[in-house]
Write a protein that holds these residues in place. Structure first.
Motif, PDB file in Angstrom:
ATOM      1  N   ALA A  40       0.833  -1.203   0.000  1.00  7.70           N
ATOM      2  CA  ALA A  40       0.000   0.000   0.000  1.00  7.70           C
ATOM      3  C   ALA A  40       0.869   1.256   0.000  1.00  7.70           C
ATOM      4  O   ALA A  40       0.600   2.229  -0.723  1.00  7.70           O
ATOM      5  N   LEU A  41       1.910   1.230   0.824  1.00 10.64           N
ATOM      6  CA  LEU A  41       2.799   2.388   0.903  1.00 10.64           C
ATOM      7  C   LEU A  41       3.529   2.600  -0.411  1.00 10.64           C
ATOM      8  O   LEU A  41       3.657   3.737  -0.889  1.00 10.64           O
ATOM      9  N   LYS A  42       3.972   1.502  -1.021  1.00 10.28           N
ATOM     10  CA  LYS A  42       4.699   1.628  -2.278  1.00 10.28           C
ATOM     11  C   LYS A  42       3.803   2.156  -3.379  1.00 10.28           C
ATOM     12  O   LYS A  42       4.216   2.980  -4.204  1.00 10.28           O
ATOM     13  N   VAL A  43       2.561   1.704  -3.405  1.00  7.78           N
ATOM     14  CA  VAL A  43       1.614   2.202  -4.420  1.00  7.78           C
ATOM     15  C   VAL A  43       1.461   3.711  -4.300  1.00  7.78           C
ATOM     16  O   VAL A  43       1.442   4.434  -5.299  1.00  7.78           O
ATOM     17  N   CYS A  44       1.405   4.214  -3.075  1.00  8.16           N
ATOM     18  CA  CYS A  44       1.211   5.654  -2.862  1.00  8.16           C
ATOM     19  C   CYS A  44       2.476   6.456  -3.138  1.00  8.16           C
ATOM     20  O   CYS A  44       2.413   7.624  -3.534  1.00  8.16           O
ATOM     21  N   LEU A  45       3.633   5.839  -2.915  1.00 10.90           N
ATOM     22  CA  LEU A  45       4.894   6.580  -3.039  1.00 10.90           C
ATOM     23  C   LEU A  45       5.470   6.554  -4.444  1.00 10.90           C
ATOM     24  O   LEU A  45       6.312   7.386  -4.777  1.00 10.90           O
ATOM     25  N   THR A  46       5.056   5.614  -5.264  1.00  7.61           N
ATOM     26  CA  THR A  46       5.707   5.458  -6.565  1.00  7.61           C
ATOM     27  C   THR A  46       5.511   6.668  -7.456  1.00  7.61           C
ATOM     28  O   THR A  46       6.450   7.186  -8.047  1.00  7.61           O
ATOM     29  N   GLY A  47       4.282   7.181  -7.544  1.00  7.61           N
ATOM     30  CA  GLY A  47       4.050   8.352  -8.389  1.00  7.61           C
ATOM     31  C   GLY A  47       4.428   8.067  -9.818  1.00  7.61           C
ATOM     32  O   GLY A  47       4.088   7.036 -10.395  1.00  7.61           O
ATOM     33  N   ASP A  48       5.168   9.012 -10.397  1.00  3.95           N
ATOM     34  CA  ASP A  48       5.568   8.882 -11.806  1.00  3.95           C
ATOM     35  C   ASP A  48       6.956   8.271 -11.951  1.00  3.95           C
ATOM     36  O   ASP A  48       7.529   8.261 -13.034  1.00  3.95           O
ATOM     37  N   ASP A  49       7.548   7.785 -10.848  1.00  2.00           N
ATOM     38  CA  ASP A  49       8.919   7.270 -10.884  1.00  2.00           C
ATOM     39  C   ASP A  49       8.921   5.854 -11.430  1.00  2.00           C
ATOM     40  O   ASP A  49       8.500   4.911 -10.770  1.00  2.00           O
ATOM     41  N   ARG A  87      -2.681  -4.396  -7.527  1.00  2.00           N
ATOM     42  CA  ARG A  87      -1.824  -3.246  -7.193  1.00  2.00           C
ATOM     43  C   ARG A  87      -0.417  -3.421  -7.746  1.00  2.00           C
ATOM     44  O   ARG A  87       0.218  -2.459  -8.165  1.00  2.00           O
ATOM     45  N   LEU A  88       0.064  -4.649  -7.762  1.00  2.00           N
ATOM     46  CA  LEU A  88       1.363  -4.897  -8.384  1.00  2.00           C
ATOM     47  C   LEU A  88       1.303  -4.602  -9.883  1.00  2.00           C
ATOM     48  O   LEU A  88       2.234  -4.016 -10.452  1.00  2.00           O
ATOM     49  N   ALA A  89       0.200  -4.998 -10.504  1.00  2.00           N
ATOM     50  CA  ALA A  89       0.028  -4.706 -11.936  1.00  2.00           C
ATOM     51  C   ALA A  89      -0.048  -3.202 -12.164  1.00  2.00           C
ATOM     52  O   ALA A  89       0.492  -2.676 -13.157  1.00  2.00           O
ATOM     53  N   SER A  90      -0.695  -2.499 -11.243  1.00  2.00           N
ATOM     54  CA  SER A  90      -0.778  -1.039 -11.359  1.00  2.00           C
ATOM     55  C   SER A  90       0.601  -0.402 -11.239  1.00  2.00           C
ATOM     56  O   SER A  90       0.940   0.533 -11.975  1.00  2.00           O
ATOM     57  N   ALA A 134       3.331  -1.746 -12.089  1.00  2.00           N
ATOM     58  CA  ALA A 134       4.124  -2.102 -13.273  1.00  2.00           C
ATOM     59  C   ALA A 134       3.722  -1.316 -14.506  1.00  2.00           C
ATOM     60  O   ALA A 134       4.437  -1.334 -15.512  1.00  2.00           O
ATOM     61  N   ASP A 135       2.592  -0.631 -14.447  1.00  2.00           N
ATOM     62  CA  ASP A 135       2.112   0.119 -15.603  1.00  2.00           C
ATOM     63  C   ASP A 135       3.095   1.249 -15.931  1.00  2.00           C
ATOM     64  O   ASP A 135       3.301   2.171 -15.144  1.00  2.00           O
ATOM     65  N   GLY A 136       3.715   1.171 -17.082  1.00  2.00           N
ATOM     66  CA  GLY A 136       4.682   2.177 -17.496  1.00  2.00           C
ATOM     67  C   GLY A 136       6.081   1.932 -16.947  1.00  2.00           C
ATOM     68  O   GLY A 136       6.989   2.718 -17.206  1.00  2.00           O
ATOM     69  N   GLY A 137       6.261   0.844 -16.206  1.00  2.00           N
ATOM     70  CA  GLY A 137       7.581   0.531 -15.648  1.00  2.00           C
ATOM     71  C   GLY A 137       7.835  -0.952 -15.715  1.00  2.00           C
ATOM     72  O   GLY A 137       7.408  -1.637 -16.645  1.00  2.00           O
ATOM     73  N   GLN A 138       8.533  -1.450 -14.704  1.00  2.00           N
ATOM     74  CA  GLN A 138       8.838  -2.883 -14.674  1.00  2.00           C
ATOM     75  C   GLN A 138       8.819  -3.357 -13.226  1.00  2.00           C
ATOM     76  O   GLN A 138       9.443  -2.750 -12.347  1.00  2.00           O
ATOM     77  N   VAL A 139       8.070  -4.441 -12.984  1.00  2.00           N
ATOM     78  CA  VAL A 139       7.991  -5.048 -11.659  1.00  2.00           C
ATOM     79  C   VAL A 139       8.255  -6.542 -11.809  1.00  2.00           C
ATOM     80  O   VAL A 139       7.697  -7.195 -12.702  1.00  2.00           O
ATOM     81  N   LEU A 140       9.118  -7.080 -10.938  1.00  2.00           N
ATOM     82  CA  LEU A 140       9.350  -8.515 -10.852  1.00  2.00           C
ATOM     83  C   LEU A 140       8.820  -8.967  -9.501  1.00  2.00           C
ATOM     84  O   LEU A 140       9.136  -8.346  -8.467  1.00  2.00           O
ATOM     85  N   VAL A 141       8.012 -10.026  -9.506  1.00  2.00           N
ATOM     86  CA  VAL A 141       7.459 -10.509  -8.252  1.00  2.00           C
ATOM     87  C   VAL A 141       7.657 -12.017  -8.156  1.00  2.00           C
ATOM     88  O   VAL A 141       7.348 -12.761  -9.091  1.00  2.00           O
TER      89      VAL A 141
END
Length: 549
Positions: free
Chosen positions: A438-447, A472-475, A477-484
């Protein structure tokens, strides 16, 4: 973005080549299949500290190569430039671990240190997990995260500039105060020495003049009698009179001598002139030898005083005047320094006041942003089935510095009324994972500059909560890259790219491998995650439903 990972002879991996993609990349597999080995290998090439023994048994060395895409403006470019390493749109990290434990690293085929690798890793990879002390669980980074969330770059720049100005003014005051204290410690000596030097008032060259006069007066008594006798012999009763008589006698008979006396008479005339000059010189010397004995005493007294003062201050007699000017300059500086110090203290007070104003404005902005962040995180917690939990950004006064005087910490309370505490102290494993997400979703922004890795962040959750985690992980990753790395079928189903980590035995040797999954293979893998070893039609149907939801 992490584009490729090539692993050779690391732990139970003999050769593995992975090509990662943008978006959400999921890695699944049975427990012990080797998923953590992938993270260990990636951490190794990034310079992170991890396992001591990484080389596969029987191999001479292990090697990991990671390829990243670096867009323009990526912070890694600055690190490469500062380290003198080649840059560009592609970044290739290569690190070798020999069987004896020695490690060697390259960046774009140029040797580099582990320190440079770790600096680059901070801009390339962001790892989150229940035991992660590098990211959200590290309180030392919470202030920077809050500032990034609030976009406080401008206010931070103002505070840093004010802090720098105040620090510069403080150093100036301290240096002036130290210099004045040093002068004050010898002020009494300075005043006494200057008074003593001013009273004597020695002149350049005076020492040599006094010494010459002293020597002359000391020898005058001895030579004056001889000089007086010589003067008497040259005067009218001596040589002058005899030569004058001879000249008169010769001139009286020159007419009768037939011209033979003209030359002798001319020579006597010239001699008389020279004799007169000699008389004048001897007389001058005789007059100079006339002195008062008290004059000798006075000359000696002053000469000795000058030389004694020169020895006292360890300078040459001719340097006493300049030395007096130096001491006088120190006294003048002391008097002027007090006025300068007062002005400098006023400048310091003004700089500190400006810092206080800028820091207070930053505190206010952080406080306002903390409220917004808390509300945003609470909004994310509800879908994650933690609607009763409380997240709060605590801002307390800390030590003043270039980023203000605020200490920031993210705290949680799992239930209303329960005491709040640090994330990693209060929350259980599953709760911690959801808080972090939850915290990461809020902090990521446009980074989207860094690849985010979540290591089993869904542990301890299932059902609708796991589905919310996956979305939320998919969100993210939108415009970036996430490995889970995940054991949750709901999370795995949200992936855009799916790999299965599996073990196999070849010639009595256990090896781990990673294979990309097709659409049908994903159905079977997610069904395995739903049902276990025996995959039923119901499990496949559930897997297909998850993949289409």
């Amino acid at each position: 973005m992490l584009r490729a990972l090539d692993i050779r002879d690391m732990l139970i991996i003999d050769r593995l080549e992975l090509a990662f993609q943008p978006g959400l990349n999921v890695l699944t597999g049975e427990t012990g299949a080797g998923k953590s080995i992938l993270l260990d290998s990636l951490g190794f090439v990034l310079g992170w500290r991890g396992r001591a023994e990484l080389v596969r048994q029987g191999a001479e060395q292990g090697e990991v190569v990671a390829e990243f895409d670096l867009p323009d403006g990526h912070p890694a470019h600055d690190i490469l430039a500062e380290a003198g390493l080649p840059g560009g749109q592609e970044l290739i990290l290569r690190r070798v671990n020999l069987a004896d434990g020695r490690k060697t690293a390259w960046v774009n085929d140029r040797r580099c240190s582990g320190e440079v690798l770790r600096a680059l890793s901070e801009t390339l990879i962001e790892l989150h997990g229940q035991h992660d002390d590098r990211g959200l669980l590290n309180p030392r980074g919470h202030r920077a995260m809050l500032d990034a969330f609030a976009r406080l770059d401008g206010r931070l720049a103002e505070v840093r500039a004010a802090w720098t100005q105040a620090a510069k003014a403080r150093k100036t005051v301290e240096a002036t105060q130290a210099a004045l204290d040093a002068v004050r410690a010898e002020e009494e000596f300075l005043r006494h020495a200057v008074a003593e030097l001013d009273q004597l008032d020695p002149m350049p060259g005076e020492d040599a003049d006094l010494d010459a006069r002293r020597r002359l007066m000391q020898g005058a008594e001895k030579i004056r009698d001889d000089v007086a006798r010589a003067f008497a012999l040259l005067s009218g009763e001596g040589a002058e009179g005899a030569m004058g008589d001879a000249l008169r006698w010769l001139e009286g008979v020159t007419a009768e001598a037939g011209g033979q006396l003209e030359e002798p008479i001319a020579a006597l005339g010239r001699a008389m002139i020279e004799l007169g000059e000699a008389q004048n010189g001897v007389e001058t010397c005789l007059n100079a030898l006339e002195f008062n004995p008290s004059e000798l005493e006075a000359a000696e007294e002053r000469l000795f005083a000058i030389r004694a003062l020169a020895r006292k201050h360890d300078v040459l007699p001719d340097e006493l005047g300049d030395y007096a000017d130096t001491l006088r300059g120190k006294l003048n500086a002391l008097e002027a320094g007090d006025a300068d110090l007062e002005q400098q203290k006023a400048d310091l007070a003004a700089a500190e006041a400006a810092f206080d104003v800028a820091a207070a404005a930053l505190t206010e902005a952080r406080t306002e942003a903390a409220g917004r962040l808390d509300a945003a995180v609470m909004g994310e917690l509800a879908p994650l089935k933690m609607e009763r939990a409380v997240f709060e950004t605590k801002i307390t006064e800390g030590e003043a510095g270039p980023e203000g005087r605020d200490a920031v910490a993210f705290t949680v309370a799992t239930n209303p009324g329960a005491p709040a505490g640090p994330l990693n102290k209060i929350a259980s494993g599953g709760e911690l994972s959801r808080f972090l997400l939850a915290l990461k979703v809020c902090l990521t922004g446009d980074d989207s500059a860094r690849t985010m890795i979540f290591d089993e962040i869904d542990r301890g959750v299932g059902g609708a909560t796991a589905d919310a985690v996956g979305r939320r992980l998919a969100s993210l990753a939108d415009g970036g890259q996430v490995l889970v790395v995940t054991h949750s079928p709901q999370v795995a189903a949200q992936g855009q790219h799916h790999w299965r980590v599996q073990k196999q035995v070849q010639n009595d040797v256990t090896l781990s491998t990673v294979v990309p999954l097709s659409r049908d293979e994903r159905v079977d893998e997610i069904a395995r995650m739903v049902a276990g070893d025996t995959i039923t039609q119901e499990a496949r149907a559930a897997a297909k439903a998850l993949l289409t939801s």
